[in-house]
Design an enzyme around this catalytic site. Structure first.
Site, short mmCIF file in Angstrom:
data_model
loop_
_atom_site.label_atom_id
_atom_site.label_comp_id
_atom_site.label_asym_id
_atom_site.label_seq_id
_atom_site.Cartn_x
_atom_site.Cartn_y
_atom_site.Cartn_z
N GLY A 8 -79.63 52.81 27.56
CA GLY A 8 -79.64 51.96 26.37
C GLY A 8 -78.29 51.27 26.20
N GLY A 11 -77.70 48.17 23.76
CA GLY A 11 -77.91 48.28 22.31
C GLY A 11 -76.61 48.17 21.52
CD GLN A 12 -74.96 48.78 15.56
OE1 GLN A 12 -75.73 49.72 15.40
NE2 GLN A 12 -74.17 48.36 14.60
CG ASP A 34 -80.66 47.83 27.89
OD1 ASP A 34 -80.10 48.46 26.96
OD2 ASP A 34 -81.65 47.08 27.70
CB ILE A 35 -85.65 48.28 29.27
CG1 ILE A 35 -87.00 47.87 29.86
CG2 ILE A 35 -85.46 47.68 27.88
CD1 ILE A 35 -88.18 48.44 29.12
CG ASP A 53 -89.29 51.40 31.25
OD1 ASP A 53 -88.90 51.92 30.18
OD2 ASP A 53 -90.48 51.06 31.45
CE1 TYR A 142 -83.76 55.61 14.03
CE2 TYR A 142 -83.03 56.44 11.91
CZ TYR A 142 -82.74 56.02 13.19
OH TYR A 142 -81.44 56.00 13.63
CB ILE A 172 -72.85 52.13 13.46
CG1 ILE A 172 -73.29 53.58 13.69
CG2 ILE A 172 -71.63 51.77 14.30
CD1 ILE A 172 -72.22 54.61 13.46
N1 SER Z 1 -78.49 52.82 11.02
C1 SER Z 1 -79.77 53.41 11.20
C2 SER Z 1 -80.84 52.66 10.53
O1 SER Z 1 -80.56 52.07 9.51
C3 SER Z 1 -79.79 54.81 10.69
O2 SER Z 1 -79.27 55.66 11.60
O3 SER Z 1 -81.95 52.68 10.97
#
Ligand code: SER
Length: 322
Positions: A8, A11-12, A34-35, A53, A142, A172
């Site tokens: 990944g 990603g951010q 990364d994919i 993947d 989530y 973050i």
């Molecule tokens: N920053 C994430 C979100 O908002 C939470 O870990 O989904």
């Protein structure tokens, strides 16, 4: 030097962690994956990059075996608001991939970093100074994947001795890669809009407290935990870590100190407000402080100052996208 795989990496967190690890260690030992086949050229050309993947466990196994990987940073995940729109995909990606990489870790013997989140808490969790060990009944898919992931990591550690470590990240804040579809994303977007338009419309209520952290602290925490002495870790997984706790109003007031004409208004998104309301106001990170000397460098004031300075310079240089 051990070979490290980042799953990944586009990603951010993955993007900046890749740069951080390449700088800290020898870039040739840091394998980004990364994919997505097209990512920023710095990421793809600054060190080894593999298109992989994470859902394809055979491919993951082959890469880890061939590259003699000794550490994996597992950062393939979908954020909260996007998860809510497709719960099945959320489960498959956030849990399915994790499950198969843990199995491979047990067989091929490597160390893993697996982040959890404030999303692992729910409405019945104590909201202030949320303890390390407490009630975890999240109401978002989530959150369900995050709690299940924490438990699965504990299981692999306790039953098979897999050295898997992790933190519960707060929101973050970064000025490099924008986040995608999180509940805490307003705290990034607000800076971009403040610099470009001097105003921002926030989707959370002005008094919604959430834990937050500036990216340099998130990177430091991840690597420090991976480097910590195994025997000092009483929890191993899911360490609460935080750097600051604020509401949209508090952040807007802080931004106004730098951009006095900045204004904020509110148009509440019920989906993200419901999620945010179920998360802690502020976590207690004493266990991380005691076990591996966690301590953040950036306060709200310091982070705001840094974000505005960096984004303003970029805006003045490019004149449009910051
Ligand atoms: N920053 C994430 C979100 O908002 C939470 O870990 O989904």
């Amino acid at each position: 030097m051990e070979n490290i795989l980042i799953i990944g990496a586009g990603g951010q967190i993955g993007t900046e962690l890749t740069y951080y690890l390449r700088n800290k260690y020898n870039a040739k030992n840091i394998i980004a994956s990364d994919i997505r086949a097209t990512l920023h050229s710095d990421l793809m050309e600054g060190g080894p990059f593999i298109r992989m993947d994470a859902m394809d466990s055979r491919q993951v196994y082959q890469v880890i075996q061939k590259e003699k990987i000794k550490q994996v940073y597992f950062l393939a995940a979908i954020l909260s608001a996007v998860c809510e729109k497709n719960p099945e995909m959320a489960w498959d990606i956030n849990m399915g991939c994790l499950n198969s990489v843990l199995r491979i870790a047990n067989e091929l013997k490597f160390k893993m970093f697996v982040p959890s989140s404030i999303g692992a808490f729910g409405n019945t969790t104590p909201k202030d100074k949320t303890p390390q060990l407490t009630i975890q009944r999240p109401n978002s898919i989530y959150g369900v994947t995050k709690v299940a992931g924490e438990l699965l990591c504990d299981y692999y550690h306790e039953k098979y001795g897999v050295d898997v470590r992790g933190v519960r990240f707060p929101g973050i804040i970064s000025n490099v890669v924008p986040p995608g579809g999180g509940t805490t994303d307003y705290a990034v977007d607000i800076f971009h809009k403040a610099i470009k338009y001097k105003k921002y419309t926030c989707y959370l209520k002005e008094d919604t407290y959430l834990d937050m952290m500036y990216m340099p602290d998130a990177l430091k925490a991840s690597v420090n935990l991976m480097e910590a002495d195994y025997h000092t870790l009483h929890h191993h997984n899911s360490y609460n870590i935080t750097a600051m706790s604020f509401t949209p109003k508090i952040l807007a007031d802080e931004i106004k100190k730098h951009i006095p004409e900045f204004t904020i208004d509110y148009e509440i998104d019920p989906l993200r407000q419901r999620i945010a309301d179920s998360w802690p106001n502020s976590m207690d990170d004493t266990a991380a402080r005691n076990d591996w000397n966690w301590s953040p460098d950036f306060s709200l004031e310091h982070m705001t100052n840094d974000m505005i300075q960096i984004l303003t310079e970029r805006f003045n240089r490019k004149g449009k996208d910051v």
